[in-house]
Enzyme design. Structure first.
Site, PDB file in Angstrom:
ATOM      1  CB  SER A   1      -0.755  10.167  56.021  1.00 36.32           C
ATOM      2  OG  SER A   1      -0.374  10.710  57.260  1.00 36.32           O
TER       3      SER A   1
ATOM      4  CG  HIS B   1      -9.764  13.297  58.275  1.00 35.14           C
ATOM      5  ND1 HIS B   1     -10.073  12.131  58.945  1.00 35.14           N
ATOM      6  CD2 HIS B   1     -10.790  14.152  58.520  1.00 35.14           C
ATOM      7  CE1 HIS B   1     -11.236  12.270  59.564  1.00 35.14           C
ATOM      8  NE2 HIS B   1     -11.695  13.488  59.328  1.00 35.14           N
TER       9      HIS B   1
ATOM     10  CG  ASP C   1      -3.897  13.249  60.599  1.00 34.65           C
ATOM     11  OD1 ASP C   1      -4.038  13.914  61.634  1.00 34.65           O
ATOM     12  OD2 ASP C   1      -3.009  13.469  59.755  1.00 34.65           O
TER      13      ASP C   1
ATOM     14  CD  GLU D   1      -9.014  16.833  52.247  1.00 35.75           C
ATOM     15  OE1 GLU D   1      -9.713  17.821  52.561  1.00 35.75           O
ATOM     16  OE2 GLU D   1      -8.357  16.172  53.091  1.00 35.75           O
TER      17      GLU D   1
ATOM     18  CG  HIS E   1       4.098  10.926  58.876  1.00 36.20           C
ATOM     19  ND1 HIS E   1       4.247  12.237  58.477  1.00 36.20           N
ATOM     20  CD2 HIS E   1       2.812  10.587  58.586  1.00 36.20           C
ATOM     21  CE1 HIS E   1       3.097  12.667  57.955  1.00 36.20           C
ATOM     22  NE2 HIS E   1       2.227  11.683  58.002  1.00 36.20           N
TER      23      HIS E   1
END
Length: 276
Positions: free
Chosen positions: A99, A41, A162, A117, A18
């Site tokens: 994120s 993701h 990710d 997602e 991050h």
């Protein structure tokens, strides 16, 4: 490994990812022209550090918790901490923005976030925590989303990859998906997070992407104890394609101090390499 984010929010891996993500977003904002972000993701968007999952193994105390109230906080880390405080306006650091939340909070009116997602429960939570007129959420497979949603309409921007690494071949799958995406969005910025369990496995995955040649790349590893193929995650790695100007210098300066502050034992360290 299975990296379910709710159990690890705010740990050393999140700090690395991050801090770099916010630097990349701020770099994109140096130009007035709009940009798009694709988070492949996305997860649930916001994590309760006092919730059951986080409290089973409160890794944030050894990660994020080691950075709070430090007198000599480097500016990139202060930027990261300010972004977290913006999601905790009562002054109690309870909620950790993932994120997509960090991206959504950073966007200007002309910029967009597209987040994917696949898991229904996580997607339901994502819809609760991340929203806005320039936010588009998709309940779909990450890699299918990369094929369908790139390049972004803005023609510039960032792709964040990710994965939870639930599948044994996820490292190879991610590398090949990025290599394919570069054929359609070659000038885009890519930020790929990976667990640091085996350096040789990461080297092979990186080579899969670099084989196409041409693109600038940067890799940064941070470990708080000696990495090992089995057992607790002690380190992580980010691999960037077309990194923004200044990122390498920032990571060179910042990561050793972060590793020292978050160390579990004397096996801590950091490294940065790349082709500018």
């Amino acid at each position: 490994m299975n990296y379910r984010h709710a159990f690890h929010a705010g740990n050393h891996a999140d700090v690395l990812k991050h801090v770099a993500l916010l630097y990349c977003l701020d770099a994109l904002k140096r130009k007035e022209t709009p940009f798009g972000v694709l988070d492949t993701h996305a997860g649930r968007g916001l994590y309760d550090l006092f919730g059951d999952e986080a409290m089973r193994s409160p890794e944030w105390r050894q990660g994020l918790g080691k950075l709070i109230d430090c007198a000599d906080t480097p500016p990139p880390v202060a930027r990261y901490l300010d972004a977290l405080k913006a999601r905790n306006l009562d002054g109690v650091l309870r909620y950790y923005p993932g994120s997509p939340a960090l991206v959504a909070d950073t966007l200007r009116e002309q910029d967009t976030l597209t987040a994917c997602e696949l898991h229904p429960e996580e997607f339901s939570e994502l819809r609760r925590h991340v929203h806005g007129p320039n936010v588009r959420l998709h309940e779909r497979d990450a890699y299918e989303g990369m094929r369908a949603l790139l390049p972004p309409a803005e023609r510039r921007g960032l792709v964040l990859i990710d994965p939870p690494y639930e599948e044994p071949d996820e490292l190879t799958t991610s590398a090949r998906a990025i290599a394919a995406a570069l054929q359609r969005f070659g000038h885009g910025m890519y930020l790929w997070w990976r667990p640091l369990k085996s350096r040789s496995a990461l080297d092979a995955a990186d080579a899969e992407i670099r084989h196409g040649g041409g693109a600038k790349w940067l890799r940064a590893d941070l470990w708080v104890g000696a990495p090992a193929p089995e057992g607790r995650l002690m380190g992580s790695s980010i691999f960037l394609i077309n990194p923004p100007y200044g990122l390498r210098a920032m990571l060179d300066e910042t990561l050793p101090a972060l590793a020292r502050r978050m160390k579990h034992d004397d096996g801590f360290g950091a490294s940065v390499s790349g082709r500018d």
